[in-house]
Every structure is written in structure tokens, then in C-alpha cells.
Motif scaffolding. Structure first.
Motif, PDB file in Angstrom:
ATOM      1  N   ALA A 169       0.607  -1.229  -0.193  1.00  0.00           N
ATOM      2  CA  ALA A 169       0.147  -0.089  -0.148  1.00  0.00           C
ATOM      3  C   ALA A 169       0.879   1.446   0.414  1.00  0.00           C
ATOM      4  CB  ALA A 169      -0.461   0.306   1.130  1.00  0.00           C
ATOM      5  N   TYR A 170       0.500   1.694  -1.022  1.00  0.00           N
ATOM      6  CA  TYR A 170       1.498   3.604  -0.947  1.00  0.00           C
ATOM      7  C   TYR A 170       2.458   3.513  -1.571  1.00  0.00           C
ATOM      8  CZ  TYR A 170      -2.713   5.324   2.059  1.00  0.00           C
ATOM      9  OH  TYR A 170      -4.267   5.237   2.433  1.00  0.00           O
ATOM     10  N   ALA A 171       2.558   2.204  -1.721  1.00  0.00           N
ATOM     11  CA  ALA A 171       4.390   2.198  -3.077  1.00  0.00           C
ATOM     12  C   ALA A 171       4.148   3.380  -3.762  1.00  0.00           C
ATOM     13  CB  ALA A 171       4.391   1.051  -2.359  1.00  0.00           C
ATOM     14  N   GLY A 201       2.301  -0.886  11.705  1.00  0.00           N
ATOM     15  CA  GLY A 201       2.026   0.096  12.638  1.00  0.00           C
ATOM     16  C   GLY A 201       1.692   0.600  11.043  1.00  0.00           C
ATOM     17  N   LEU A 202       1.891   2.635  10.786  1.00  0.00           N
ATOM     18  CA  LEU A 202       2.542   3.023   9.321  1.00  0.00           C
ATOM     19  C   LEU A 202       2.322   2.219   8.546  1.00  0.00           C
ATOM     20  CD1 LEU A 202       0.380   6.109   9.092  1.00  0.00           C
ATOM     21  CD2 LEU A 202       2.878   7.020   9.076  1.00  0.00           C
ATOM     22  N   PRO A 203       2.071   2.375   7.257  1.00  0.00           N
ATOM     23  CA  PRO A 203       2.640   1.726   5.814  1.00  0.00           C
ATOM     24  C   PRO A 203       4.115   2.062   5.970  1.00  0.00           C
ATOM     25  CG  PRO A 203       0.332   2.039   4.991  1.00  0.00           C
ATOM     26  CD  PRO A 203       0.193   2.776   6.213  1.00  0.00           C
ATOM     27  N   ALA A 204       4.801   1.185   5.162  1.00  0.00           N
ATOM     28  CA  ALA A 204       6.594   1.853   4.812  1.00  0.00           C
ATOM     29  C   ALA A 204       6.579   2.987   4.601  1.00  0.00           C
ATOM     30  CB  ALA A 204       6.704  -0.034   4.477  1.00  0.00           C
ATOM     31  N   PRO A 205       6.078   3.011   3.035  1.00  0.00           N
ATOM     32  CA  PRO A 205       6.183   3.778   2.291  1.00  0.00           C
ATOM     33  C   PRO A 205       5.338   5.090   2.858  1.00  0.00           C
ATOM     34  CG  PRO A 205       4.689   2.603   1.206  1.00  0.00           C
ATOM     35  CD  PRO A 205       4.944   1.837   2.163  1.00  0.00           C
ATOM     36  N   LEU A 206       4.427   5.366   3.827  1.00  0.00           N
ATOM     37  CA  LEU A 206       4.056   6.476   4.652  1.00  0.00           C
ATOM     38  C   LEU A 206       4.761   7.090   5.754  1.00  0.00           C
ATOM     39  CD1 LEU A 206       0.470   5.868   5.119  1.00  0.00           C
ATOM     40  CD2 LEU A 206       1.714   7.066   2.875  1.00  0.00           C
ATOM     41  N   ALA A 207       5.118   6.330   6.600  1.00  0.00           N
ATOM     42  CA  ALA A 207       6.491   5.982   7.675  1.00  0.00           C
ATOM     43  C   ALA A 207       7.941   7.167   7.040  1.00  0.00           C
ATOM     44  CB  ALA A 207       7.395   4.660   8.010  1.00  0.00           C
ATOM     45  N   ARG A 208       7.868   6.127   5.700  1.00  0.00           N
ATOM     46  CA  ARG A 208       8.969   6.853   4.910  1.00  0.00           C
ATOM     47  C   ARG A 208       9.163   7.990   4.480  1.00  0.00           C
ATOM     48  NH1 ARG A 208       9.088   2.671   1.112  1.00  0.00           N
ATOM     49  NH2 ARG A 208       9.718   1.648   2.357  1.00  0.00           N
ATOM     50  N   HIS A 209       7.933   8.888   3.868  1.00  0.00           N
ATOM     51  CA  HIS A 209       7.296   9.648   3.539  1.00  0.00           C
ATOM     52  C   HIS A 209       7.245  10.615   4.709  1.00  0.00           C
ATOM     53  CE1 HIS A 209       5.805  13.076   0.691  1.00  0.00           C
ATOM     54  NE2 HIS A 209       5.110  13.400   1.973  1.00  0.00           N
ATOM     55  N   ALA A 210       7.268  10.299   6.239  1.00  0.00           N
ATOM     56  CA  ALA A 210       7.285  11.130   6.854  1.00  0.00           C
ATOM     57  C   ALA A 210       8.120  11.742   8.012  1.00  0.00           C
ATOM     58  CB  ALA A 210       5.479  10.622   8.176  1.00  0.00           C
ATOM     59  N   HIS A 273      -0.186  11.131  12.998  1.00  0.00           N
ATOM     60  CA  HIS A 273       0.125   9.925  11.751  1.00  0.00           C
ATOM     61  C   HIS A 273      -0.494   9.043  12.425  1.00  0.00           C
ATOM     62  CE1 HIS A 273       1.972  13.246   9.858  1.00  0.00           C
ATOM     63  NE2 HIS A 273       2.838  13.339  10.375  1.00  0.00           N
ATOM     64  N   GLY A 274      -0.714   8.641  13.574  1.00  0.00           N
ATOM     65  CA  GLY A 274      -1.177   6.808  14.288  1.00  0.00           C
ATOM     66  C   GLY A 274       0.042   6.108  14.503  1.00  0.00           C
ATOM     67  N   VAL A 275       0.165   4.940  14.589  1.00  0.00           N
ATOM     68  CA  VAL A 275       1.220   4.511  15.552  1.00  0.00           C
ATOM     69  C   VAL A 275       2.175   3.685  14.433  1.00  0.00           C
ATOM     70  CG1 VAL A 275       1.781   2.007  15.536  1.00  0.00           C
ATOM     71  CG2 VAL A 275      -0.621   2.482  16.980  1.00  0.00           C
ATOM     72  N   SER A 276       3.738   4.298  14.622  1.00  0.00           N
ATOM     73  CA  SER A 276       4.621   3.376  13.579  1.00  0.00           C
ATOM     74  C   SER A 276       5.483   3.064  14.514  1.00  0.00           C
ATOM     75  CB  SER A 276       5.506   5.184  13.452  1.00  0.00           C
ATOM     76  OG  SER A 276       4.768   6.201  12.402  1.00  0.00           O
ATOM     77  N   VAL A 277       6.683   2.628  13.870  1.00  0.00           N
ATOM     78  CA  VAL A 277       7.125   1.402  13.941  1.00  0.00           C
ATOM     79  C   VAL A 277       9.266   2.092  13.753  1.00  0.00           C
ATOM     80  CG1 VAL A 277       8.367  -0.662  15.644  1.00  0.00           C
ATOM     81  CG2 VAL A 277       6.172  -0.302  15.524  1.00  0.00           C
ATOM     82  N   LEU A 278       9.526   2.400  14.213  1.00  0.00           N
ATOM     83  CA  LEU A 278      10.678   3.204  12.964  1.00  0.00           C
ATOM     84  C   LEU A 278      12.252   2.700  14.025  1.00  0.00           C
ATOM     85  CD1 LEU A 278       9.182   6.465  13.529  1.00  0.00           C
ATOM     86  CD2 LEU A 278       8.894   5.284  11.501  1.00  0.00           C
ATOM     87  N   ASP A 279      12.658   2.682  12.894  1.00  0.00           N
ATOM     88  CA  ASP A 279      14.519   2.185  13.088  1.00  0.00           C
ATOM     89  C   ASP A 279      15.761   2.832  12.526  1.00  0.00           C
ATOM     90  OD1 ASP A 279      16.442   0.433  13.648  1.00  0.00           O
ATOM     91  OD2 ASP A 279      16.182  -1.386  11.648  1.00  0.00           O
TER      92      ASP A 279
END
Length: 673
Positions: A169-171, A201-210, A273-279
Motif C-alpha cells: 500500500a502507497y508504494a 503500524g504505518l505503511p512503510a512508504p508513508l513512514a518513509r515519507h513522514a 499520523h498514527g502508530v509507527s515503529v521506526l528503525d
């Protein structure tokens, strides 16, 4: 973001098979009268829905067909279901949850159905029969008010599929659509499993964008020791982790232990943006092991923004260590007395007089900062493109060490500062000492005065006749801002980029240790803020070759990189095998080989000839090929052309179908002015 949650396209699904409901849609194959008598329809569609999700309920025939391929009407039911799923965008599918009547089903049966659908399935726990154990990490608990809850004791259980049909999604959407999706909180209860792990959580392309740029504030992976805050607690699965993050404003460290014993510490937060799990280690949504041995949550008090949190982590962690400076064979060392230190010389050291060598060594001995000399001859020639690349490669390393608390380098230009050098120094905010012309002459006058200036060209000391420690100290007192020219580099990426590409054994060792992470970090190379855009082109090419898994090309590439002075004899070795490939594969491989010649190697002869072969294979006109070769004439002195002409004519003999192309390129090399 408001997405169409029901299909309105009659070509995708017959309207007779779908009934809009208050919480989503009901899909069925029964007649309308039979559908209306289905007691499950009223029961399931009257249940409350979780915020920002749409619920899909299924008629009896479709529900039965998910579990029994021989059920009456199963073929028709599956066909209608396939039509429906094919008619919704994956961004819409990402918000769908299927709600099933659990009558007669075990949790293992629900897992099987979720895998077949590629969508999460939610069931009331009370109606489930006993069955074999299931993977706890694929379960999410929901209470009667459709709020998150620990799986044990939850009124509803949501089962995640092993392969979600909305994994991408969103890629493939434009940035403005990602912005729109991020304008509202994204559904938090999201797990996406894949072959390589799970993302939450947040789709990876959205997390990357944000968050991609913000994550660069911490240029290293997290360590378990970074996880400080409230007492840590163990969680039974990823569903319980998402439940712990469901309250807006929550932030926590999450440490996951894989079956191998390896640990990964990441950040989890619930913001606008919601829940995100980030590295931070990859600058992306965290990729977690699908079946971890242990999950530990360390809540953090307060709710500052991500940038502030990362700055806090960086400040609390161990100081970044300065790295030893790597040098290519074209950087020459001028010893500083018996200190064990040396001045790095870019350019031909033979252009430096004995007097200057003595003066600069004595001056450098009196300062702690590193000193780099750019040598120019009496005709004010140089530095070459390759020497400029080597200079920036040194400056890049010194910049990273400066961020770790080290001194900025003092750059000394032997003669007038050429525009290429001043451009580099301006890009890194480094000061310099140089010997500008005073009378407009066109040659180097060693009696000209030495001057120190900051990166903006402002003088920082009175001109002097002899270069001294005092002059170097005044130049070194100009402290550039302690921010990188671009985002700070990940430590593993920095290790790779500061290893000379010509040191093949060292490059291979870094790839063996960090290869998987480096492939993920490849896009970050282009964001490091270097002045010369192709400075790291060779390193990028190595990673692209590694990504494709082309061992034959990798072997040839490393042969070329490690060949030293005979490198030009290896550049064309792989060409015959590439000519057998399809145009896309051949073009990509030739592009990688061309990029290997850029930057600190600056092998312009190999670059020109490989590029001429690539363009010629793509049908470029003869004049374009001729112009390309002639543009690189400085790399093709008359005494050095024989080997190239011989290799090209050998290729013409090996590949008769390309004889005309290779003969033309050989002719252009031979007649190059």
C-alpha cells in the motif's frame, strides 16, 4: 484520508452480491430473500467497528467456501469473492477487516481463512472451539468497545494473514497522495507479514515519507542500552505491542530478540499520523522478525516530537568516535617530524619545493588539527578531476570526525586557490590558507604572501611571507557549524564509504559484515550532501551489483578495482558476456561498470570507452560516439592508447556482429586529438 470503502464499479462486482452496511459491506452469493433471512447478517453487521477500519462480512456460501472447496456453490462464491477483491485498490484493502461467525471454527481454522483471503479476520472469542495452537504474534485482541486489549481475555480476536494483499500500500502513489493519507491518523492495528519479517503500524512508504529525514538525526542503529525510561515489560506478541501503543502520545523503545539470539531495538510512537515503529539504523519503518523469542517494551514519559526524542537519545548515548582517515594511493603523506603524524598531499608531491615541505611540516607540527595540502605546479595546473574527488573524500571523512568532536581540517593550497577547491571548501564550510597572486601573473610565485580566509572568502589573518603554525592556528580557529553538509551517515554506511574502492579485500570484508543493511541504506548515499554528485558513484555501483546477486559481474568488478596500474586492462573483460544479455540487463551492468570508474578512481579512459559501447549498442550515432571519446582525450595520451586499441580489436574479433562498433571506437581512440 477518506477512501472509497465499498465498490461502486459494476464491472468489478455485481451489485446484487453486495450490500452496504453501517460498518462496511456484506458480500454474498445467495438470493436477496435468502440473504435477508440470514441471522448472522444482522448479528455481525450490528457489531461496533474499530475506528478507521471498514468491516467486510460474508454470506454463508462465501464463508463456507473459504474452508471447504467442495461446498455447494463454492466455485461461484470464490469467483464473486475474487471479483470483489480485484476491484478494490490496495490502499482500500489495507483498511478492510473480515468479520466471520466463529460457529464451529477453531482459531487455527480462522488462521487458514485469513491466509487464503490475504486480509485480517476478526471473530468473537466466545464462539471458537478448541483447536491446535497458533502463532501468537499474528493475533490482536479487541475488547467489546472495539478498543485494543491484550489477546488473553479479549472479547474479539483479530488474525493477521501471513501475506496481506495490501502489503505494498502507497508504494506506487504520488507524494501528494501520501501527504493526504498522512493528514489523518492511520489505523493503528496493522501488521504486515512477509518473507523477510513483519512491519507494524504505518505503511512503510508513508513512514518513509513522514520520518526519513528526521530519523537521520541519529546516524546509527539503536542499542538495547539506549532503551531507558519506565520499567521494561515483556509482551506476549505483536498484537499486545500494538495494544500498548494504542493511546495517542505514547512512545516507547521496543527490543525484539530473534530466534538466533540477535536483538533489534527500535522506536515506537503514536502521534498525529498514527502508530509507527521506526528503525533509525535504516531510516525506515522497522522490519522485525516474524517469530521473535522475546518482545520487550520500555515506555518513555512525555510526548515530544520525534526530532527532539532522537536528539535526546543521541545526547544520552556514547559519544561518536572519530575514525581513522582512509586514503587512496593517490594521496601522498608528508611526515611531520617524528610525531607519527603526516600532512596529506593532494596532487603531485614533486611540485612542492624542499623549502615548502620543510615549512609546512614545521607549521603543521605546531597545530593539533589535520592539515591537507593541495599541490599546484608553476603553471597553476591542477588539481585534476580525480584529485578533486580525493580531496572531497578526505573532507567528507574529516567532516564526520568533526561531528564526533574532532578538529576541522586546515586546507593549504600551494598557490592560488582554484575554483574547484574553493567550491569544495565552501560546501563543507572549511577555511583555507593559500598563496594568491598579487600581480595578475599566470604562474606560481613562491614569494607571494600567504593568506588565511574563511569559507565565505573573508580574511581571518594578516598576510605573511612564510607559512607558520600561527597562521594555521588562526585558520583553524574558524569553526564551521557543527551540522553535516547533508544528513549524518549511518555508521555502517560510513564504514563502507570510507573504505577505498581499490582495497578489494577491505570492501569485501565490510560487505560480509554489513551487506544486508548496506543494501537497505543504498538510497541514503544520494542524500549525504556531497558537493560532487558522483563522489560515491563507485560505492553505489558495488551495492547495486550486490543487490542483483550477479556474482559473475561482481567478480569482474572486483578484478577491475583491485588491478591498480593495470586496471585499464580489466575494464573490458566482461563486455563479451554482457553482449549476450537482454538490453535492460546489459545496460544496467554497463552503467554499473561506468560508475566504478568515477570518483576517486577517475578512470576516464575506461569510462569513455565503456560508455561508447553502451551508447553504440543502443544505436547512438557515430558523431556522438566520436565526441564522447574526444571529450576524454586528457585520459588517452598518445603513448597510452595501444592497449585500448588492441582490446577493442580483439572484441571485434570475438563478436563479429559488433565488429563495426568496436572498430569505430578503436578508430576514435586512435585519432583522438
Amino acid at each position: 484520508m477518506d477512501l472509497p470503502l465499498t465498490v461502486k464499479n459494476s464491472e468489478a462486482i455485481c451489485i446484487d452480491h453486495m450490500l452496504p452496511t453501517a460498518t462496511g459491506a456484506h458480500l454474498h452469493t445467495e438470493s436477496i430473500s435468502t440473504r435477508n433471512r440470514d441471522t448472522r447478517l444482522r448479528t455481525m453487521t450490528n457489531l461496533p467497528a474499530m475506528d478507521r477500519f471498514a468491516y467486510l462480512t460474508l454470506g454463508r456460501e462465501i464463508s463456507d467456501a473459504l474452508g471447504d472447496s467442495t461446498a455447494l456453490g463454492a466455485d461461484r462464491a470464490r469467483a464473486v469473492l475474487r471479483q470483489f477483491l480485484a476491484g478494490i485498490p490496495i490502499e482500500t484493502a489495507d483498511r478492510y477487516v473480515v468479520r466471520l461467525d466463529p460457529e464451529g471454527l477453531s482459531l487455527a481454522d480462522v488462521v487458514t481463512r485469513a491466509d487464503r483471503l490475504g486480509l485480517p479476520i476478526e471473530v468473537p472469542r466466545a464462539g471458537l472451539r478448541a483447536g491446535p495452537p497458533v502463532d501468537p504474534h499474528r493475533l490482536l485482541g479487541v475488547d467489546g468497545g472495539m478498543r485494543p486489549a491484550p489477546v488473553d481475555g479479549a472479547e474479539f480476536v483479530r488474525v493477521m494473514p501471513s501475506r496481506h494483499r495490501a502489503a505494498d500500500a502507497y508504494a506506487d502513489v504520488p507524494p501528494e497522495m501520501r501527504e493526504l493519507a498522512l493528514a489523518k491518523p492511520y489505523p493503528w492495528a496493522r501488521m504486515i507479514f512477509g518473507d523477510d519479517g513483519v512491519r507494524l503500524g504505518l505503511p512503510a512508504p508513508l513512514a518513509r515519507h513522514a520520518y526519513a529525514e528526521t530519523l537521520r538525526r541519529l546516524p546509527r542503529p539503536l542499542r538495547p542500552a539506549d532503551a531507558t525510561g519506565a520499567p521494561a515489560r515483556d509482551l506476549a506478541g505483536y498484537g499486545d505491542l500494538l495494544a500498548a501503543l494504542a493511546t495517542p502520545g505514547t512512545r516507547a523503545f521496543v527490543t525484539v530478540t530473534a530466534p538466533s539470539g540477535d536483538t533489534l531495538t527500535v522506536l515506537a510512537l503514536h502521534d498525529a499520523h498514527g502508530v509507527s515503529v521506526l528503525d533509525p539504523g535504516t531510516g525506515d519503518a522497522a522490519l522485525l522478525p516474524a517469530a521473535p523469542e522475546r518482545i520487550t517494551l520500555t515506555p518513555v514519559e512525555g510526548s515530544p516530537d520525534l526530532a527532539t526524542w532522537l536528539d535526546e537519545i543521541r545526547a544520552a548515548g556514547p559519544a561518536m568516535a572519530a575514525r581513522p582517515i582512509s586514503r587512496t594511493p593517490t594521496v601522498h603523506a608528508l611526515p611531520i617530524g617524528d610525531t607519527g603524524r603526516s600532512v596529506d598531499v593532494i596532487g603531485a608531491p614533486g611540485t612542492l619545493s624542499e623549502r615548502f615541505r620543510s615549512e609546512i611540516a614545521a607549521a603543521a607540527e605546531g597545530v593539533a588539527a589535520p592539515v591537507v595540502v593541495v599541490a599546484r605546479d608553476r603553471k597553476l595546473r591542477g588539481p585534476s578531476a580525480g584529485q578533486l574527488a580525493n580531496l572531497e573524500w578526505l573532507l567528507f571523512q574529516h567532516r564526520q570526525n568533526q561531528l564526533a568532536g574532532g578538529d576541522a581540517p586546515i586546507v593549504v593550497i600551494h598557490g592560488e586557490a582554484p575554483p574547484g577547491v574553493t567550491g569544495l571548501l565552501g560546501g563543507y564550510d572549511f577555511a583555507m590558507v593559500h598563496q594568491p597572486r598579487t600581480s595578475g601573473g599566470q604562474s606560481l610565485n613562491l614569494d607571494n604572501l600567504w593568506s588565511a580566509r574563511d569559507a565565505a572568502g573573508n580574511p581571518v589573518a594578516a598576510p605573511v611571507r612564510t607559512i607558520t603554525s600561527d597562521l594555521l592556528r588562526k585558520a583553524g580557529a574558524v569553526r564551521p557549524p557543527l551540522t553535516p553538509a547533508g544528513p549524518p551517515a549511518d555508521e555502517r554506511l560510513l564504514t563502507f564509504l570510507t573504505t577505498p574502492v581499490s582495497d578489494v579485500s577491505a570492501i569485501r570484508a565490510v560487505l560480509d559484515e554489513h551487506g544486508s543493511a548496506l543494501k537497505t541504506l543504498l538510497p541514503q548515499i544520494g542524500t549525504l550532501g556531497t558537493v560532487q554528485q558522483d563522489l560515491f558513484a563507485a560505492w553505489e555501483a558495488i551495492l547495486r551489483i550486490e543487490q542483483r546477486g550477479d556474482t559473475a559481474l561482481a567478480g569482474r568488478a572486483f578484478d577491475y578495482l583491485g588491478a591498480g596500474e593495470t586496471r585499464h586492462l580489466r575494464a573490458l573483460a566482461v563486455v563479451p558476456s554482457l553482449l549476450e544479455k537482454d538490453p535492460q540487463t546489459r545496460g544496467g551492468a554497463l552503467t554499473d561498470l561506468i560508475d566504478l570508474t568515477r570518483g576517486t578512481l577517475d578512470d576516464g579512459a575506461s569510462r569513455a570507452i565503456l560508455d561508447a559501447i553502451r551508447r553504440g549498442m543502443d544505436g547512438a550515432p557515430d558523431e556522438e560516439l566520436k565526441h564522447l571519446i574526444y571529450q576524454h582525450s586528457v585520459y588517452l595520451p598518445e603513448h597510452g592508447r595501444t592497449d585500448w586499441i588492441r582490446q577493442l580489436r580483439e572484441l571485434a574479433g570475438q563478436k563479429p556482429e559488433q565488429t563495426a562498433l568496436f572498430e569505430k571506437i578503436a578508430l576514435y581512440v586512435e585519432t583522438c586529438p
